[in-house]
Design a protein around this motif. Sequence first.
Motif, PDB file in Angstrom:
ATOM      1  N   ASP A 297       4.727   7.279  58.470  1.00 43.83           N
ATOM      2  CA  ASP A 297       5.355   6.919  59.747  1.00 43.83           C
ATOM      3  C   ASP A 297       6.754   7.518  59.852  1.00 43.83           C
ATOM      4  O   ASP A 297       7.156   8.007  60.908  1.00 43.83           O
ATOM      5  CB  ASP A 297       5.441   5.397  59.884  1.00 43.83           C
ATOM      6  N   ILE A 298       7.497   7.452  58.741  1.00 44.02           N
ATOM      7  CA  ILE A 298       8.842   8.025  58.734  1.00 44.02           C
ATOM      8  C   ILE A 298       8.775   9.540  58.874  1.00 44.02           C
ATOM      9  O   ILE A 298       9.548  10.149  59.625  1.00 44.02           O
ATOM     10  CB  ILE A 298       9.577   7.622  57.444  1.00 44.02           C
ATOM     11  N   VAL A 299       7.835  10.162  58.165  1.00 41.07           N
ATOM     12  CA  VAL A 299       7.686  11.616  58.254  1.00 41.07           C
ATOM     13  C   VAL A 299       7.324  12.026  59.677  1.00 41.07           C
ATOM     14  O   VAL A 299       7.794  13.043  60.200  1.00 41.07           O
ATOM     15  CB  VAL A 299       6.629  12.101  57.243  1.00 41.07           C
ATOM     16  N   ARG A 300       6.482  11.215  60.333  1.00 46.84           N
ATOM     17  CA  ARG A 300       6.088  11.531  61.703  1.00 46.84           C
ATOM     18  C   ARG A 300       7.290  11.519  62.642  1.00 46.84           C
ATOM     19  O   ARG A 300       7.419  12.383  63.520  1.00 46.84           O
ATOM     20  CB  ARG A 300       5.031  10.532  62.193  1.00 46.84           C
ATOM     21  N   VAL A 301       8.181  10.541  62.470  1.00 48.65           N
ATOM     22  CA  VAL A 301       9.380  10.483  63.309  1.00 48.65           C
ATOM     23  C   VAL A 301      10.257  11.719  63.078  1.00 48.65           C
ATOM     24  O   VAL A 301      10.755  12.328  64.031  1.00 48.65           O
ATOM     25  CB  VAL A 301      10.180   9.195  63.008  1.00 48.65           C
ATOM     26  N   VAL A 302      10.434  12.091  61.820  1.00 48.92           N
ATOM     27  CA  VAL A 302      11.264  13.274  61.518  1.00 48.92           C
ATOM     28  C   VAL A 302      10.650  14.528  62.119  1.00 48.92           C
ATOM     29  O   VAL A 302      11.350  15.352  62.739  1.00 48.92           O
ATOM     30  CB  VAL A 302      11.433  13.418  59.993  1.00 48.92           C
ATOM     31  N   LEU A 303       9.335  14.693  61.975  1.00 48.64           N
ATOM     32  CA  LEU A 303       8.673  15.868  62.544  1.00 48.64           C
ATOM     33  C   LEU A 303       8.752  15.864  64.068  1.00 48.64           C
ATOM     34  O   LEU A 303       8.901  16.934  64.690  1.00 48.64           O
ATOM     35  CB  LEU A 303       7.214  15.908  62.094  1.00 48.64           C
ATOM     36  N   ALA A 304       8.659  14.684  64.675  1.00 45.95           N
ATOM     37  CA  ALA A 304       8.765  14.611  66.136  1.00 45.95           C
ATOM     38  C   ALA A 304      10.154  15.009  66.613  1.00 45.95           C
ATOM     39  O   ALA A 304      10.301  15.712  67.622  1.00 45.95           O
ATOM     40  CB  ALA A 304       8.421  13.194  66.610  1.00 45.95           C
ATOM     41  N   ILE A 305      11.190  14.580  65.888  1.00 44.62           N
ATOM     42  CA  ILE A 305      12.559  14.976  66.251  1.00 44.62           C
ATOM     43  C   ILE A 305      12.718  16.483  66.126  1.00 44.62           C
ATOM     44  O   ILE A 305      13.299  17.144  67.011  1.00 44.62           O
ATOM     45  CB  ILE A 305      13.569  14.239  65.356  1.00 44.62           C
ATOM     46  N   LEU A 306      12.182  17.049  65.050  1.00 43.56           N
ATOM     47  CA  LEU A 306      12.250  18.508  64.892  1.00 43.56           C
ATOM     48  C   LEU A 306      11.471  19.211  65.990  1.00 43.56           C
ATOM     49  O   LEU A 306      11.893  20.274  66.481  1.00 43.56           O
ATOM     50  CB  LEU A 306      11.704  18.897  63.515  1.00 43.56           C
ATOM     51  N   GLY A 307      10.337  18.610  66.374  1.00 43.87           N
ATOM     52  CA  GLY A 307       9.552  19.220  67.452  1.00 43.87           C
ATOM     53  C   GLY A 307      10.308  19.256  68.768  1.00 43.87           C
ATOM     54  O   GLY A 307      10.292  20.280  69.482  1.00 43.87           O
ATOM     55  N   VAL A 308      10.987  18.163  69.120  1.00 42.88           N
ATOM     56  CA  VAL A 308      11.793  18.141  70.343  1.00 42.88           C
ATOM     57  C   VAL A 308      12.906  19.184  70.265  1.00 42.88           C
ATOM     58  O   VAL A 308      13.173  19.910  71.232  1.00 42.88           O
ATOM     59  CB  VAL A 308      12.375  16.733  70.571  1.00 42.88           C
ATOM     60  N   ALA A 309      13.564  19.278  69.101  1.00 44.59           N
ATOM     61  CA  ALA A 309      14.643  20.259  68.942  1.00 44.59           C
ATOM     62  C   ALA A 309      14.123  21.681  69.086  1.00 44.59           C
ATOM     63  O   ALA A 309      14.771  22.531  69.717  1.00 44.59           O
ATOM     64  CB  ALA A 309      15.312  20.066  67.578  1.00 44.59           C
TER      65      ALA A 309
ATOM     66  N   GLY B   7       3.801   4.211  77.088  1.00 40.67           N
ATOM     67  CA  GLY B   7       3.658   5.032  78.285  1.00 40.67           C
ATOM     68  C   GLY B   7       4.849   4.926  79.215  1.00 40.67           C
ATOM     69  O   GLY B   7       5.353   5.933  79.724  1.00 40.67           O
ATOM     70  N   MET B   8       5.333   3.702  79.454  1.00 43.42           N
ATOM     71  CA  MET B   8       6.468   3.520  80.363  1.00 43.42           C
ATOM     72  C   MET B   8       7.754   4.133  79.804  1.00 43.42           C
ATOM     73  O   MET B   8       8.523   4.754  80.537  1.00 43.42           O
ATOM     74  CB  MET B   8       6.667   2.029  80.642  1.00 43.42           C
ATOM     75  N   LEU B   9       7.994   3.986  78.490  1.00 48.64           N
ATOM     76  CA  LEU B   9       9.207   4.561  77.897  1.00 48.64           C
ATOM     77  C   LEU B   9       9.173   6.076  77.945  1.00 48.64           C
ATOM     78  O   LEU B   9      10.203   6.720  78.173  1.00 48.64           O
ATOM     79  CB  LEU B   9       9.350   4.075  76.452  1.00 48.64           C
TER      80      LEU B   9
ATOM     81  N   ILE C  90       2.046  14.189  80.735  1.00 49.89           N
ATOM     82  CA  ILE C  90       1.761  14.662  79.372  1.00 49.89           C
ATOM     83  C   ILE C  90       2.471  13.779  78.350  1.00 49.89           C
ATOM     84  O   ILE C  90       1.905  13.407  77.310  1.00 49.89           O
ATOM     85  CB  ILE C  90       2.192  16.127  79.213  1.00 49.89           C
ATOM     86  N   ALA C  91       3.734  13.417  78.618  1.00 46.87           N
ATOM     87  CA  ALA C  91       4.490  12.556  77.694  1.00 46.87           C
ATOM     88  C   ALA C  91       3.848  11.185  77.587  1.00 46.87           C
ATOM     89  O   ALA C  91       3.761  10.597  76.495  1.00 46.87           O
ATOM     90  CB  ALA C  91       5.934  12.429  78.161  1.00 46.87           C
ATOM     91  N   MET C  92       3.391  10.637  78.716  1.00 48.27           N
ATOM     92  CA  MET C  92       2.744   9.331  78.709  1.00 48.27           C
ATOM     93  C   MET C  92       1.477   9.366  77.859  1.00 48.27           C
ATOM     94  O   MET C  92       1.241   8.467  77.030  1.00 48.27           O
ATOM     95  CB  MET C  92       2.410   8.911  80.136  1.00 48.27           C
ATOM     96  N   LEU C  93       0.668  10.416  78.027  1.00 52.00           N
ATOM     97  CA  LEU C  93      -0.562  10.518  77.245  1.00 52.00           C
ATOM     98  C   LEU C  93      -0.250  10.656  75.753  1.00 52.00           C
ATOM     99  O   LEU C  93      -0.895  10.014  74.907  1.00 52.00           O
ATOM    100  CB  LEU C  93      -1.374  11.726  77.725  1.00 52.00           C
TER     101      LEU C  93
ATOM    102  N   SER D 197       6.280  16.874  73.364  1.00 52.06           N
ATOM    103  CA  SER D 197       7.113  16.566  72.207  1.00 52.06           C
ATOM    104  C   SER D 197       7.847  15.239  72.387  1.00 52.06           C
ATOM    105  O   SER D 197       7.945  14.447  71.445  1.00 52.06           O
ATOM    106  CB  SER D 197       8.104  17.705  71.961  1.00 52.06           C
ATOM    107  N   VAL D 198       8.347  14.966  73.599  1.00 52.00           N
ATOM    108  CA  VAL D 198       9.044  13.707  73.841  1.00 52.00           C
ATOM    109  C   VAL D 198       8.080  12.523  73.736  1.00 52.00           C
ATOM    110  O   VAL D 198       8.407  11.470  73.149  1.00 52.00           O
ATOM    111  CB  VAL D 198       9.741  13.729  75.214  1.00 52.00           C
ATOM    112  N   GLY D 199       6.887  12.652  74.277  1.00 49.25           N
ATOM    113  CA  GLY D 199       5.905  11.579  74.170  1.00 49.25           C
ATOM    114  C   GLY D 199       5.524  11.299  72.729  1.00 49.25           C
ATOM    115  O   GLY D 199       5.386  10.133  72.322  1.00 49.25           O
ATOM    116  N   TRP D 200       5.360  12.353  71.954  1.00 55.45           N
ATOM    117  CA  TRP D 200       5.046  12.161  70.538  1.00 55.45           C
ATOM    118  C   TRP D 200       6.186  11.446  69.817  1.00 55.45           C
ATOM    119  O   TRP D 200       5.958  10.553  68.994  1.00 55.45           O
ATOM    120  CB  TRP D 200       4.776  13.524  69.900  1.00 55.45           C
ATOM    121  N   LEU D 201       7.427  11.803  70.164  1.00 56.47           N
ATOM    122  CA  LEU D 201       8.581  11.155  69.544  1.00 56.47           C
ATOM    123  C   LEU D 201       8.651   9.675  69.924  1.00 56.47           C
ATOM    124  O   LEU D 201       8.892   8.817  69.062  1.00 56.47           O
ATOM    125  CB  LEU D 201       9.869  11.871  69.957  1.00 56.47           C
ATOM    126  N   VAL D 202       8.430   9.360  71.190  1.00 56.24           N
ATOM    127  CA  VAL D 202       8.472   7.958  71.624  1.00 56.24           C
ATOM    128  C   VAL D 202       7.398   7.142  70.898  1.00 56.24           C
ATOM    129  O   VAL D 202       7.656   6.052  70.373  1.00 56.24           O
ATOM    130  CB  VAL D 202       8.294   7.862  73.151  1.00 56.24           C
TER     131      VAL D 202
END
Length: 790
Positions: A24-36, A106-108, A147-150, A196-201
């Motif tokens: 879970d922690i690795v996923r958050v880090v990868l999502a942040i890198l993906g957004v960047a 989805g809302m966030l 796309i972000a919601m999905l 990328s933002v949806g994955w991060l959320v």
Amino acid sequence: MRVDGREIPVTGKLLQPLIRRTSDIVRVVLAILGVAVVIAGSLITRPEWLALESSVAKIIDFLSPDQQTLVYVIYGMLILALPFAIFIELVLRRQWKLLFGYAAAGMLAVLALSITGTGISAPKWHMPVPDRFDTFLSQFLDDPRWIAMLAAMLTVSSPWLPVRPRRWMWFLLLMFAPIHLVVSSVVPARAMLGLSVGWLVGAVIVWLVGTPALEVPLDAAVRVLAGRGYTVRSFRVDRPAGRGPLLLGTEVDGPEHEIVVELYGKNQRSFGAIRQLWRWITFRSSETAPLHGSMHRAVEHRALLGIAIGEQGMADSRQVVVAGLNRGWVLYAHTVPRGTSISSLSAQVLPGVWRSLVTLHHNQISLGDMQSDYVRVANGDTLFGGFAAAEFGAAQAQRQTDIAQLLVTTTSLYGKHEAVSAAIEALGKDEVVYAARRLTKSAMSIGIRKSVPQWSKVISTAREEIRRQTGHDRIGSEQITRFSRNQIIQLVLLVALVYVAYPFFSQVPTFFSQLRHLNWWWALAGLVVSGLTYVGAAAALGACADGLVRVRDLLLEQLANTFVATTTPAGVGGLALSVRFLQKAGMSTLRATAAVAMQQSMQVLTHLVLLVIFSVIAGTSTNLAHIVPDSTVLYLVAGIGVGLIGLFMFVPKLRHWVKHSVRPQVKEVLGELVDLAKNPKRFAIIVAGCGAITLGQALALWTSVEAFGGGTDFVAVTIVTMIGGTLASAAPTPGGVGAVEAALIGGLAAFGVPAEVAVPAVLLYRVLTCWIPVAVGWPVMRWLSKKDMI
């Protein structure tokens, strides 16, 4: 629970607690890198990506316009139906609580991409069907919020969805990029940002909430045990799965009436792998076992060691089965441990325990975790359990760790005398002393640190008792980790030195350009004077320590002190090093602190007296206003001082600290000052040493000025050194780097020294009094550390 037509009762809490997996922690880090990466790619390389996408679209443009429209419509309808498919799947699986996380994600995600500079922009999804159906679908297919919601909903729901539907849903979502190329269009950058933002959320929500319980495959465990001849009659949950395995007491029909079943879930695999990797990085190779590639391999290793120890007749249980189950679970079953834990027995069992451990070590088997629950006695025989950290073909270091751990465990249970005496009787003095070097935190397993009350105190007690019974004056600690605490501290200090020296490096070209005007004889004189200041400091500290330390050692300590003081703010590291040096020399902590405090007090008093004397000598013609701050700054400093005094008076914790920590040391210093007044010779040495420091620094600056042509007298330079250096010493930068140079250059300018002389003179002064001693102090500090003098 019903399995193959039989009803098997399950008692206890089977539901796993919420845990935060490493994945879970690795996923958050990868999502942040993906957004960047997406943002950087859109701002920097987007034109190149547009050209590449256009080229690829032309290459794969094999569909007619009508076929492209049909593909676009079909995919758009699937994307439009995707969130409803996820919703239906969750409802069918009765994941009611998950629906809140599903909706929140989805809302966030939509909200995150709806915030603009002018406020929140609502999505413009028009439900009325326009002229072209593909135009209606493009509202959702190209909108980043959809796309972000999905992506957010799918990320939150993934842990509860079946594997195959989950994979198809992710495949469908990620296909929006290839679909655009197939229909000969460019992938919208905003859609990639939405993904990328949806994955991060979603990743953040899963990380904050935790991964809830997944289905435990008890039915598969029942079938595996039946294949081994154990028919399960009931399960009793002794411990839910969490950091450790799911522990089940199991009643069976077979060779035994009850066995212990341990189930390891896939949520524990990443944690175990990270812990293994951390030990491999931080511990020496001789201290760590080979890394396990999976949870199954780790459990299998434990079972095999149980079999090996069982062949010696020293295992407290017999291994029944190890098997991999569905959904990533691993089954490990063994008989109920035999015997009684040594925590419930008297010290009479100690000789047998030590003899059994010697036998295991003779067969090159180490246990790695000698907590009391894993050492049992049955019918006079010592039995061992656990086996999770056991090793076959163990190195000598691992066997010595077993001895150190058993010393700690038995000392906690039976007292230091009985525990150490039994160890010496079984192993001999030399072996016990050698193993005692591992009485450190690093050699103790997590289980021992949890099971032994006040384990750090027990370690010290056992070490002291071994020293007493064996007659050894000192038992050093063996380095188990790759980097010792002293090495880490030295590395930090070295990095800090590079940081604080960087401003000086930027002025090196200017300094070297002025060297052609340098008088080298004056520079050599300044170097000699700088060296004499260390002699004065060593003499003053030695007199404050009442002559208990040799002057030669004090001189080396002062050189090392320069390095530490330069790399720590306000020179606090130098004071700590002096206290540590005096402690190692045989002084008590209170006495060493008082000696250093007395030297600093006498240094301040001597400094102020010399400042008054030289100010009077300078006369009224000397303009000190250029150096002394204006009245506003002085009033501000005074106000802060009064505020701090009030804070320490009215805050109970601070008042208690002053009363019980500061007051005894102040009282000790005052007592030393009273005794010092009764000893004129000692008083003279301290005053002369402190005066040599202040006057030596002033003389070093004056020789530096003379080396570049002069321009002022010694009295003026002395005032500049004392006032400017004092003001700059309050700077928070390590060693006062930057502040000292600025204060001294400004002070010399106030006395009429031109900038072309003042700047290189101050830089030369800093080289002579700071950077050369720092370069010498680094190896000196390492030598003192090697000799255990600091």
